[in-house]
Design an enzyme around this catalytic site. Structure first.
Site, PDB file in Angstrom:
ATOM      1  N   LYS A 199       9.547  -9.249   3.933  1.00 17.32           N
ATOM      2  CA  LYS A 199      10.559  -9.971   4.716  1.00 17.32           C
ATOM      3  C   LYS A 199      11.216 -11.009   3.833  1.00 17.32           C
ATOM      4  O   LYS A 199      10.578 -11.549   2.919  1.00 17.32           O
ATOM      5  CB  LYS A 199       9.889 -10.691   5.890  1.00 17.32           C
ATOM      6  CG  LYS A 199      10.862 -11.089   6.979  1.00 17.32           C
ATOM      7  CD  LYS A 199      11.194  -9.893   7.826  1.00 17.32           C
ATOM      8  CE  LYS A 199      11.890 -10.228   9.092  1.00 17.32           C
ATOM      9  NZ  LYS A 199      11.743  -9.110  10.036  1.00 17.32           N
TER      10      LYS A 199
ATOM     11  N   SER B  92      15.823   2.725   9.966  1.00 15.11           N
ATOM     12  CA  SER B  92      16.015   2.352   8.560  1.00 15.11           C
ATOM     13  C   SER B  92      15.373   3.406   7.653  1.00 15.11           C
ATOM     14  O   SER B  92      15.921   3.760   6.609  1.00 15.11           O
ATOM     15  CB  SER B  92      15.346   1.009   8.265  1.00 15.11           C
ATOM     16  OG  SER B  92      16.192  -0.052   8.605  1.00 15.11           O
TER      17      SER B  92
ATOM     18  N   HIS C  44       0.836  -1.207   0.000  1.00 17.30           N
ATOM     19  CA  HIS C  44       0.000   0.000   0.000  1.00 17.30           C
ATOM     20  C   HIS C  44       0.866   1.250   0.000  1.00 17.30           C
ATOM     21  O   HIS C  44       0.414   2.326  -0.366  1.00 17.30           O
ATOM     22  CB  HIS C  44      -0.957  -0.011   1.195  1.00 17.30           C
ATOM     23  CG  HIS C  44      -0.274   0.007   2.528  1.00 17.30           C
ATOM     24  ND1 HIS C  44       0.452  -1.056   2.976  1.00 17.30           N
ATOM     25  CD2 HIS C  44      -0.185   0.956   3.481  1.00 17.30           C
ATOM     26  CE1 HIS C  44       0.960  -0.755   4.164  1.00 17.30           C
ATOM     27  NE2 HIS C  44       0.587   0.457   4.492  1.00 17.30           N
TER      28      HIS C  44
ATOM     29  N   LYS D  62       9.255  -2.870   3.011  1.00 23.11           N
ATOM     30  CA  LYS D  62      10.456  -2.869   3.858  1.00 23.11           C
ATOM     31  C   LYS D  62      10.461  -4.064   4.800  1.00 23.11           C
ATOM     32  O   LYS D  62       9.413  -4.484   5.287  1.00 23.11           O
ATOM     33  CB  LYS D  62      10.392  -1.575   4.690  1.00 23.11           C
ATOM     34  CG  LYS D  62      11.650  -1.225   5.408  1.00 23.11           C
ATOM     35  CD  LYS D  62      12.642  -0.516   4.522  1.00 23.11           C
ATOM     36  CE  LYS D  62      13.977  -0.332   5.227  1.00 23.11           C
ATOM     37  NZ  LYS D  62      14.789  -1.562   5.214  1.00 23.11           N
TER      38      LYS D  62
HETATM   39  N1  GLU Z   1      14.556  -6.799  10.632  1.00 23.46           N
HETATM   40  C1  GLU Z   1      14.089  -5.682  11.384  1.00 23.46           C
HETATM   41  C2  GLU Z   1      12.653  -5.894  11.805  1.00 23.46           C
HETATM   42  O1  GLU Z   1      12.185  -7.002  11.916  1.00 23.46           O
HETATM   43  C3  GLU Z   1      14.332  -4.363  10.662  1.00 23.46           C
HETATM   44  C4  GLU Z   1      13.566  -4.140   9.417  1.00 23.46           C
HETATM   45  C5  GLU Z   1      14.004  -2.895   8.628  1.00 23.46           C
HETATM   46  O2  GLU Z   1      14.761  -2.102   9.142  1.00 23.46           O
HETATM   47  O3  GLU Z   1      13.555  -2.784   7.496  1.00 23.46           O
HETATM   48  O4  GLU Z   1      11.971  -4.979  12.159  1.00 23.46           O
END
Ligand code: GLU
Length: 480
Positions: A116, A373, A75, A80
């Site tokens: 992910k 991030s 969306h 990320k």
């Molecule tokens: N792997 C981390 C999380 O589960 C960071 C994800 C990110 O920074 O995009 O939130």
């Protein structure tokens, strides 16, 4: 009796993570009056890429690896979420984790969708050179299929990966897309000096500290957890001394006066009622490969059993499904702050709620990583470090204020006050300030949802409710 220790595969089979996350989401959806069909759309993943790829390693042989990248909701673009390296990685887990990313980003008002990735690999089995080959090969496939790009999909570190892997991914992207001026923004969590940002490495642990501090500013919530005061002197148990657990434990003990009375790691747990020195334990662990044998504490091999150590705050910051229907009734804490993703199963949630133990959920507590991030991504597409334009101006203004005050009063300002006033904000202070503001705001939204709706009886449902409300608002504005 030593509590039964399950390897990661068995744990996953016994407690399906995806079912657990869906059950948690359903609790919030059931309280919402959404148009028919929308709840299903919210729950299911948009796309999942599953790949098998061969890499020729230093032994001269070809090895085949299995990896995934799931997109839960686009969306917002980019989507990320981290890439994890673990032998237990599987499609269900990656999908569930990508949905958590959607809720997480919504909670902290980070304008990204959820994604992910995972690679089924035990990093310890490979040399650095081979890990680099494997990472670059995996990144190449993801880039070629649009699963890594500054505008579409931006990975980050997760379990088993860190700045080093992110630097390899950024470099692979740059080699394949030399015309993309925003190449650094294709991945976050990079080393500072290679497109990274100060404060990203500690961000998830720092975010946990900020959430706990904010919790203690809400007297009503503190009372509900049968706690009082603030973090000072509180007994804390931390599971996992990886990046998240280590930083959270370090910050609450060194800066807020909390006593970390137990640290649980892969091989067992360390206990010391007077509080453990986190830096010293970490150093011991890095040098010897385990927390076992650390001199100033008692060691037990029963790590899972140590989760039941009496304390005020329990921070599970290791793996999924650690607090289950098997041990939830023995957990002896007042507040659980989820540092890991999914450490408490949906069934355990119900038991803990009945017992009056407050659980602050993962999507809220560990959102500090993705928040910073976001700052890193902005820095990369802006091509300028935060603070570069105004730092010296702030410094100049500060010194003028000091000068004016000293001239008007005829007195000299104490040195410590002077240096604080004169200091211009550098990148790290700006990142911390942005993170603190974000985590406070997210906690306030969740607490507000919890108190506003009678039917919301725990903070996880409140967090899901708050996140889904924001998601639906975006969908409706986009005309979905
Ligand atoms: N792997 C981390 C999380 O589960 C960071 C994800 C990110 O920074 O995009 O939130």
């Amino acid at each position: 009796m030593i509590t039964e220790h399950l390897d990661e595969h068995t744990r996953f089979e016994r407690y399906p993570f995806r079912d657990s996350v869906n059950a948690m989401v359903d609790k919030a959806l059931d309280l919402m009056d959404l148009p028919a069909g929308l709840p299903e759309h919210i729950k299911f993943n948009d796309t999942v890429l599953q790949v098998h790829f061969p890499v020729k390693l230093s032994d001269g042989k070809y090895h085949t690896f299995k990896g995934f990248r799931a997109v839960h909701s686009d969306h917002y673009a980019p989507v990320k979420g981290g890439i994890r390296y673990s032998e237990a990685v599987n499609r269900d887990e990656v999908e569930a984790l990508s949905s958590l990313m959607t809720y997480k980003c919504a909670l902290v008002n980070v304008p990204f969708g959820g994604s992910k990735g995972g690679l089924r690999i035990r990093p310890k089995d490979y040399s650095v050179e081979d890990l680099e080959r494997i990472t670059r090969a995996f990144a190449k496939i993801l880039i070629e299929r649009g699963y890594i790009s500054p505008s579409e999909n931006v990975p980050a570190p997760d379990m088993g990966t860190g700045p080093r892997e992110m630097a390899w991914i950024a470099d692979t992207y740059r080699n394949l897309r030399p015309n993309d001026i925003n190449y650094f923004a294709c991945v976050t969590g990079k080393p500072v000096g290679a497109g990274g940002i100060h404060g990203r490495h500690e961000a998830t642990g720092r975010g946990i500290q900020y959430i706990i501090r904010e919790f203690f500013r809400h007297a009503e919530d503190v009372k509900l957890a049968r706690l009082s005061g603030d973090l000072d002197g509180k007994r804390v148990v931390v599971q996992g001394l990886g990046n998240v657990g280590y930083h959270a434990a370090k910050f609450v003990s060194e800066e807020d006066g909390a006593k970390v009375v137990c640290i649980i790691e892969r091989h067992g747990a360390l206990l010391n009622d007077n509080g453990l020195d986190i830096e010293a334990v970490k150093e011991w662990m890095v040098e010897t490969g385990s927390i076992k044998g650390y001199p100033n504490a008692t060691f037990t091999e029963d790590g899972l059993g140590a989760l039941e150590t009496p304390c005020d705050i329990l921070i599970p910051a290791a793996l999924e499904s650690q607090i289950t229907k098997e041990n939830a009734h023995r957990i002896a804490t007042k507040l659980i702050v989820e540092g890991a993703n999914g450490p408490v199963t949906a069934e355990a949630d119900d038991i803990l709620e009945e017992r009056g133990i407050i659980v602050l959920p993962d999507a809220l507590c560990n959102a500090g990583g993705v928040t910073v991030s976001y700052f890193e991504w902005i820095k990369n597409i802006q091509h300028i470090r935060f603070g570069r334009m105004q730092r010296r101006l702030d410094e100049y203004r500060g010194s003028k204020i000091v000068e004016a005050l000293e001239t008007m009063t005829g007195k000299t300002m104490p040195a410590n006050l002077k240096s604080e006033l004169v200091q211009g904000a550098d990148e790290l202070s700006l990142v911390r300030s942005g993170l603190d503001d974000t985590m406070r705001g997210a906690y306030q939204d969740v607490s507000e949802a919890f108190h506003r709706k009678d039917k919301i009886t725990n903070f996880r449902t409140a967090a899901m409710y708050s996140a889904i409300e924001k998601l639906v608002f975006t969908y409706q504005n986009m005309g979905v």
